[in-house]
Design a protein around this motif. Sequence first.
Motif, PDB file in Angstrom:
ATOM      1  N   LEU A  92      30.250  42.518  45.355  1.00  0.00           N
ATOM      2  CA  LEU A  92      31.608  43.071  45.407  1.00  0.00           C
ATOM      3  C   LEU A  92      32.648  42.074  44.894  1.00  0.00           C
ATOM      4  O   LEU A  92      33.693  42.460  44.373  1.00  0.00           O
ATOM      5  CB  LEU A  92      31.964  43.489  46.841  1.00  0.00           C
ATOM      6  CG  LEU A  92      31.298  44.757  47.350  1.00  0.00           C
ATOM      7  CD1 LEU A  92      31.659  44.991  48.803  1.00  0.00           C
ATOM      8  CD2 LEU A  92      31.709  45.965  46.510  1.00  0.00           C
ATOM      9  N   ALA A  93      32.352  40.794  45.073  1.00  0.00           N
ATOM     10  CA  ALA A  93      33.347  39.768  44.717  1.00  0.00           C
ATOM     11  C   ALA A  93      33.260  39.423  43.230  1.00  0.00           C
ATOM     12  O   ALA A  93      33.048  38.282  42.845  1.00  0.00           O
ATOM     13  CB  ALA A  93      33.132  38.523  45.567  1.00  0.00           C
ATOM     14  N   THR A  94      33.444  40.423  42.389  1.00  0.00           N
ATOM     15  CA  THR A  94      33.464  40.185  40.949  1.00  0.00           C
ATOM     16  C   THR A  94      34.875  39.788  40.528  1.00  0.00           C
ATOM     17  O   THR A  94      35.856  39.984  41.266  1.00  0.00           O
ATOM     18  CB  THR A  94      33.059  41.453  40.193  1.00  0.00           C
ATOM     19  OG1 THR A  94      34.039  42.478  40.445  1.00  0.00           O
ATOM     20  CG2 THR A  94      31.691  41.943  40.636  1.00  0.00           C
ATOM     21  N   ASP A  95      34.984  39.251  39.333  1.00  0.00           N
ATOM     22  CA  ASP A  95      36.306  38.883  38.826  1.00  0.00           C
ATOM     23  C   ASP A  95      37.227  40.094  38.747  1.00  0.00           C
ATOM     24  O   ASP A  95      38.422  40.001  39.049  1.00  0.00           O
ATOM     25  CB  ASP A  95      36.179  38.238  37.433  1.00  0.00           C
ATOM     26  CG  ASP A  95      35.701  36.798  37.520  1.00  0.00           C
ATOM     27  OD1 ASP A  95      35.995  36.130  38.522  1.00  0.00           O
ATOM     28  OD2 ASP A  95      35.021  36.343  36.582  1.00  0.00           O
ATOM     29  N   ASP A  96      36.674  41.237  38.334  1.00  0.00           N
ATOM     30  CA  ASP A  96      37.505  42.441  38.217  1.00  0.00           C
ATOM     31  C   ASP A  96      38.059  42.868  39.575  1.00  0.00           C
ATOM     32  O   ASP A  96      39.228  43.251  39.698  1.00  0.00           O
ATOM     33  CB  ASP A  96      36.689  43.595  37.618  1.00  0.00           C
ATOM     34  CG  ASP A  96      36.407  43.385  36.138  1.00  0.00           C
ATOM     35  OD1 ASP A  96      37.110  42.557  35.522  1.00  0.00           O
ATOM     36  OD2 ASP A  96      35.492  44.047  35.612  1.00  0.00           O
ATOM     37  N   ILE A  97      37.209  42.799  40.588  1.00  0.00           N
ATOM     38  CA  ILE A  97      37.653  43.197  41.926  1.00  0.00           C
ATOM     39  C   ILE A  97      38.663  42.195  42.478  1.00  0.00           C
ATOM     40  O   ILE A  97      39.680  42.579  43.080  1.00  0.00           O
ATOM     41  CB  ILE A  97      36.440  43.362  42.868  1.00  0.00           C
ATOM     42  CG1 ILE A  97      35.727  44.682  42.543  1.00  0.00           C
ATOM     43  CG2 ILE A  97      36.866  43.335  44.331  1.00  0.00           C
ATOM     44  CD1 ILE A  97      34.500  44.958  43.365  1.00  0.00           C
ATOM     45  N   LEU A  98      38.415  40.910  42.252  1.00  0.00           N
ATOM     46  CA  LEU A  98      39.391  39.912  42.704  1.00  0.00           C
ATOM     47  C   LEU A  98      40.723  40.099  41.986  1.00  0.00           C
ATOM     48  O   LEU A  98      41.786  39.917  42.585  1.00  0.00           O
ATOM     49  CB  LEU A  98      38.851  38.500  42.481  1.00  0.00           C
ATOM     50  CG  LEU A  98      37.654  38.087  43.347  1.00  0.00           C
ATOM     51  CD1 LEU A  98      37.251  36.652  43.042  1.00  0.00           C
ATOM     52  CD2 LEU A  98      37.956  38.235  44.821  1.00  0.00           C
ATOM     53  N   ASP A  99      40.672  40.475  40.718  1.00  0.00           N
ATOM     54  CA  ASP A  99      41.911  40.763  39.979  1.00  0.00           C
ATOM     55  C   ASP A  99      42.705  41.859  40.676  1.00  0.00           C
ATOM     56  O   ASP A  99      43.924  41.763  40.842  1.00  0.00           O
ATOM     57  CB  ASP A  99      41.598  41.210  38.542  1.00  0.00           C
ATOM     58  CG  ASP A  99      41.244  40.047  37.639  1.00  0.00           C
ATOM     59  OD1 ASP A  99      41.600  38.903  37.977  1.00  0.00           O
ATOM     60  OD2 ASP A  99      40.606  40.286  36.595  1.00  0.00           O
ATOM     61  N   LEU A 100      42.011  42.918  41.069  1.00  0.00           N
ATOM     62  CA  LEU A 100      42.676  44.048  41.722  1.00  0.00           C
ATOM     63  C   LEU A 100      43.278  43.652  43.064  1.00  0.00           C
ATOM     64  O   LEU A 100      44.392  44.044  43.404  1.00  0.00           O
ATOM     65  CB  LEU A 100      41.680  45.193  41.931  1.00  0.00           C
ATOM     66  CG  LEU A 100      41.250  45.959  40.676  1.00  0.00           C
ATOM     67  CD1 LEU A 100      40.048  46.844  40.978  1.00  0.00           C
ATOM     68  CD2 LEU A 100      42.409  46.798  40.144  1.00  0.00           C
ATOM     69  N   MET A 101      42.541  42.846  43.828  1.00  0.00           N
ATOM     70  CA  MET A 101      42.974  42.525  45.185  1.00  0.00           C
ATOM     71  C   MET A 101      44.004  41.400  45.229  1.00  0.00           C
ATOM     72  O   MET A 101      44.713  41.246  46.226  1.00  0.00           O
ATOM     73  CB  MET A 101      41.759  42.182  46.044  1.00  0.00           C
ATOM     74  CG  MET A 101      40.811  43.362  46.193  1.00  0.00           C
ATOM     75  SD  MET A 101      39.301  42.969  47.106  1.00  0.00           S
ATOM     76  CE  MET A 101      39.909  42.959  48.780  1.00  0.00           C
ATOM     77  N   LEU A 102      44.095  40.626  44.150  1.00  0.00           N
ATOM     78  CA  LEU A 102      45.059  39.522  44.105  1.00  0.00           C
ATOM     79  C   LEU A 102      46.284  39.839  43.263  1.00  0.00           C
ATOM     80  O   LEU A 102      47.186  39.016  43.140  1.00  0.00           O
ATOM     81  CB  LEU A 102      44.392  38.264  43.537  1.00  0.00           C
ATOM     82  CG  LEU A 102      43.356  37.586  44.429  1.00  0.00           C
ATOM     83  CD1 LEU A 102      42.596  36.526  43.642  1.00  0.00           C
ATOM     84  CD2 LEU A 102      44.010  36.962  45.654  1.00  0.00           C
ATOM     85  N   LYS A 103      46.323  41.045  42.703  1.00  0.00           N
ATOM     86  CA  LYS A 103      47.417  41.366  41.787  1.00  0.00           C
ATOM     87  C   LYS A 103      48.751  41.411  42.520  1.00  0.00           C
ATOM     88  O   LYS A 103      48.815  41.542  43.745  1.00  0.00           O
ATOM     89  CB  LYS A 103      47.156  42.699  41.099  1.00  0.00           C
ATOM     90  CG  LYS A 103      47.237  43.909  42.016  1.00  0.00           C
ATOM     91  CD  LYS A 103      46.916  45.182  41.242  1.00  0.00           C
ATOM     92  CE  LYS A 103      47.006  46.408  42.162  1.00  0.00           C
ATOM     93  NZ  LYS A 103      46.706  47.654  41.438  1.00  0.00           N
ATOM     94  N   ASP A 104      49.835  41.308  41.734  1.00  0.00           N
ATOM     95  CA  ASP A 104      51.175  41.328  42.318  1.00  0.00           C
ATOM     96  C   ASP A 104      51.444  42.650  43.017  1.00  0.00           C
ATOM     97  O   ASP A 104      50.897  43.693  42.629  1.00  0.00           O
ATOM     98  CB  ASP A 104      52.228  41.122  41.222  1.00  0.00           C
ATOM     99  CG  ASP A 104      52.269  39.687  40.742  1.00  0.00           C
ATOM    100  OD1 ASP A 104      51.979  38.792  41.553  1.00  0.00           O
ATOM    101  OD2 ASP A 104      52.591  39.464  39.565  1.00  0.00           O
ATOM    102  N   PRO A 105      52.302  42.646  44.047  1.00  0.00           N
ATOM    103  CA  PRO A 105      52.659  43.886  44.729  1.00  0.00           C
ATOM    104  C   PRO A 105      53.326  44.864  43.762  1.00  0.00           C
ATOM    105  O   PRO A 105      53.892  44.453  42.753  1.00  0.00           O
ATOM    106  CB  PRO A 105      53.659  43.425  45.810  1.00  0.00           C
ATOM    107  CG  PRO A 105      53.376  41.973  45.991  1.00  0.00           C
ATOM    108  CD  PRO A 105      52.942  41.474  44.653  1.00  0.00           C
ATOM    109  N   PRO A 106      53.267  46.161  44.046  1.00  0.00           N
ATOM    110  CA  PRO A 106      53.901  47.156  43.170  1.00  0.00           C
ATOM    111  C   PRO A 106      55.392  46.903  43.009  1.00  0.00           C
ATOM    112  O   PRO A 106      56.056  46.378  43.905  1.00  0.00           O
ATOM    113  CB  PRO A 106      53.645  48.480  43.912  1.00  0.00           C
ATOM    114  CG  PRO A 106      52.471  48.212  44.782  1.00  0.00           C
ATOM    115  CD  PRO A 106      52.577  46.773  45.184  1.00  0.00           C
ATOM    116  N   ALA A 107      55.918  47.294  41.853  1.00  0.00           N
ATOM    117  CA  ALA A 107      57.338  47.073  41.555  1.00  0.00           C
ATOM    118  C   ALA A 107      58.254  47.907  42.434  1.00  0.00           C
ATOM    119  O   ALA A 107      59.453  47.619  42.544  1.00  0.00           O
ATOM    120  CB  ALA A 107      57.602  47.374  40.081  1.00  0.00           C
ATOM    121  N   ASP A 108      57.712  48.971  43.069  1.00  0.00           N
ATOM    122  CA  ASP A 108      58.570  49.827  43.896  1.00  0.00           C
ATOM    123  C   ASP A 108      58.898  49.213  45.250  1.00  0.00           C
ATOM    124  O   ASP A 108      59.589  49.808  46.069  1.00  0.00           O
ATOM    125  CB  ASP A 108      57.923  51.205  44.098  1.00  0.00           C
ATOM    126  CG  ASP A 108      56.581  51.119  44.836  1.00  0.00           C
ATOM    127  OD1 ASP A 108      56.227  50.017  45.315  1.00  0.00           O
ATOM    128  OD2 ASP A 108      55.896  52.150  44.930  1.00  0.00           O
TER     129      ASP A 108
END
Length: 408
Positions: free
Chosen positions: A172-188
């Motif tokens: 589960l701890a792939t780079d793609d998944i870490l990208d999703l979980m570490l991404k910046d909060p939504p702009a809203d």
Amino acid sequence: DPQNLQQLKGESLKTAMHAILMGKTAAFADIADVEGVGAFVKKMALQGKKSLVATILDRIGDGLKNNDARIREAAANMMARIDAQFEDLAELMEERLAMSQKLSQWITRETAISDAYEKVTDQMKKLSQTLIGKDRAEAAGHILEAYHQIYTGNLEKDEAIRSLSANLLNRLATDDILDLMLKDPPADGSGKKKEDIYSLVLLGTTTVEMLLDRLHDSHNRSERKRIVQVISKTGNPAVAPLVERIQQDGPWFYIRNLVLLLGRLGTPDHLKLLEQMLAHEDFRVQREAVFAIQNVGEQGVDEIFLRNIFEVDEETQILMISVLGLLKSQPAVPVLIEILESRKLGKTKKTKSGIMIKTCEALGRIKHSAAEPVLEKMASSKGFLFILALDPEVRAAAKKALAAVKKK
């Protein structure tokens, strides 16, 4: 529901569904391999017969808790096959989550690996990947928690099950998944849910090295902050990698974060390494080392500071002086007096005044009578050739400190 049962093709499938709906768990081992159970449940769900589907899942769920291991395995096999039928249909996600709750509990109770255990684990991995991909990591929390508890040894299992759990977390701890979980909060402004951090922590025990690599390479301050949060909550498994990384080179902000983390997770055994960071070329790393030493040190913190106080950057020196005052360090008094009497204090007038003010404040907290003479000279405008050049705030600090020393 006889009408629905009439839609079943084949006597074996009719028999299987009848056994399930009637709660005949004793028959589960005999019907587990019957073809079409998953397809039938899927058809009922797509026809909107959610009540029937819920009943079927509850009946199979009862089998997951049976005392007979064969019945439990059969129930898990059936539920995993139903989940496989549902996995491509977003509209059946809530039903998948309901099954995953039951299966996660079953996972934590089983003590031996089986074909069903492996199949369920594969389905739980796929479901977790889907949820994380849809920015719903928190919904996968119960799955990650179950396998995390096994992997860390909090639940006593054999090596085969622990290995399977470790494999799931690593997959589960792939780079793609870490990208999703570490991404910046939504702009809203809705922000990332705190459960995302918790989900990362559950993965973090197996991915500390990956997170540290990201911490080294990241130029995104908010991402670095989230990584630090995750590693802080990961705990002891992160300590050895932190020690190894601190001893290697890297950007100042990376080393500072490593020192911060070791200050949160380390022990007095790490004081020697942290003391070395007081000699780092960047004062921001030095300052973080001061905080870390204060956090992990039980005794001898003032000794470390006093050994290094004339070697560090002036900003770090000011912080050390303040900490020595807060510690009410008696051994620091002669050194603090030496600082006040120094003719080579501070690169600028502002820095010089800042050091002197903090030193006076520290002596005022320590309240040692040996400080009275120097404080009296600074407060009275006599005894120093440079006294007329003192900042009024310095003189005021000296007077206040003197009063505190005399009042003790």
